[in-house]
Motif scaffolding. Structure first.
Motif: not given
Length: 189
Positions: A93-95, A99-102, A109-110
């Motif tokens: 779910i990428e929605m 929107k999160l900071p990098k 991801n980790a």
């Protein structure tokens, strides 16, 4: 000082070459597994079709067809999971993620790669244990060892853990790009 730098660099190059060789061997096995999965899918279709024809037209059932199909479907499921992890095809779910900071995305991801790697390791370890415990019994229709059903658990688990750990430690460069990724990069240029 330049001489010291060369001495310090020498041990890394063999490690990278060794790691690259190991990764190359694993990729070769992976490609065989992908081709094998295509063959398994074809066999499933043929066996199920033969069973349907036999039952509907010949009014007789192929005794072993359901069992063989079940074994092959289980194998296909675990092979497909490994392929999905390598190709990054798992559900996400990428929605909110986008929107999160990098830096937060990197952390997520980790954590995601860590959890997927743990699942792969669990499949690997407990798949081996399950094979060991079921090796003495047999499947009823085919009389194959019952462990045949679970042979792909540790294989799939290994590949799931392997690709997740490569991504976790930032070693994605050792995963060869798929045809789609290569074509996408060429179209972007």
């Amino acid at each position: 000082m330049n001489e010291n730098n060369n001495v310090a660099e020498r041990p890394e190059k063999p490690k990278n070459k060794v790691f690259a060789a190991i990764t190359s061997a694993i990729e070769w096995i992976y490609r065989i597994l992908v081709q094998y999965s295509k063959f398994v899918l074809l066999v499933i279709v043929v066996v199920v079709s033969a069973q349907v024809f036999s039952r509907k037209v010949l009014h007789s059932s192929i005794r072993w067809s359901e069992e063989v199909t079940l074994v092959l479907m289980v194998w296909m499921a675990f092979i497909s999971m490994a392929i999905g992890v390598r190709e990054k095809l798992h559900i996400a779910i990428e929605m909110f993620f986008n929107k999160l900071p990098k830096p937060a995305q990197k952390v997520f991801n980790a954590v995601n790669n860590l959890f997927v790697a743990i699942v792969g390791i669990v499949l690997l370890v407990y798949g081996i244990i399950l094979i060991k415990y079921t090796s003495t019994s047999t499947l009823p229709a085919t009389k194959w060892p019952a462990c045949t059903l679970y042979l792909m658990l540790p294989v799939g688990g290994f590949f799931i853990a392997y690709y997740s750990l490569l991504r976790l430690f930032g070693l994605e460069r050792y995963i060869p790009k798929t045809k789609e990724e290569t074509e996408e990069q060429e179209s972007d240029v």
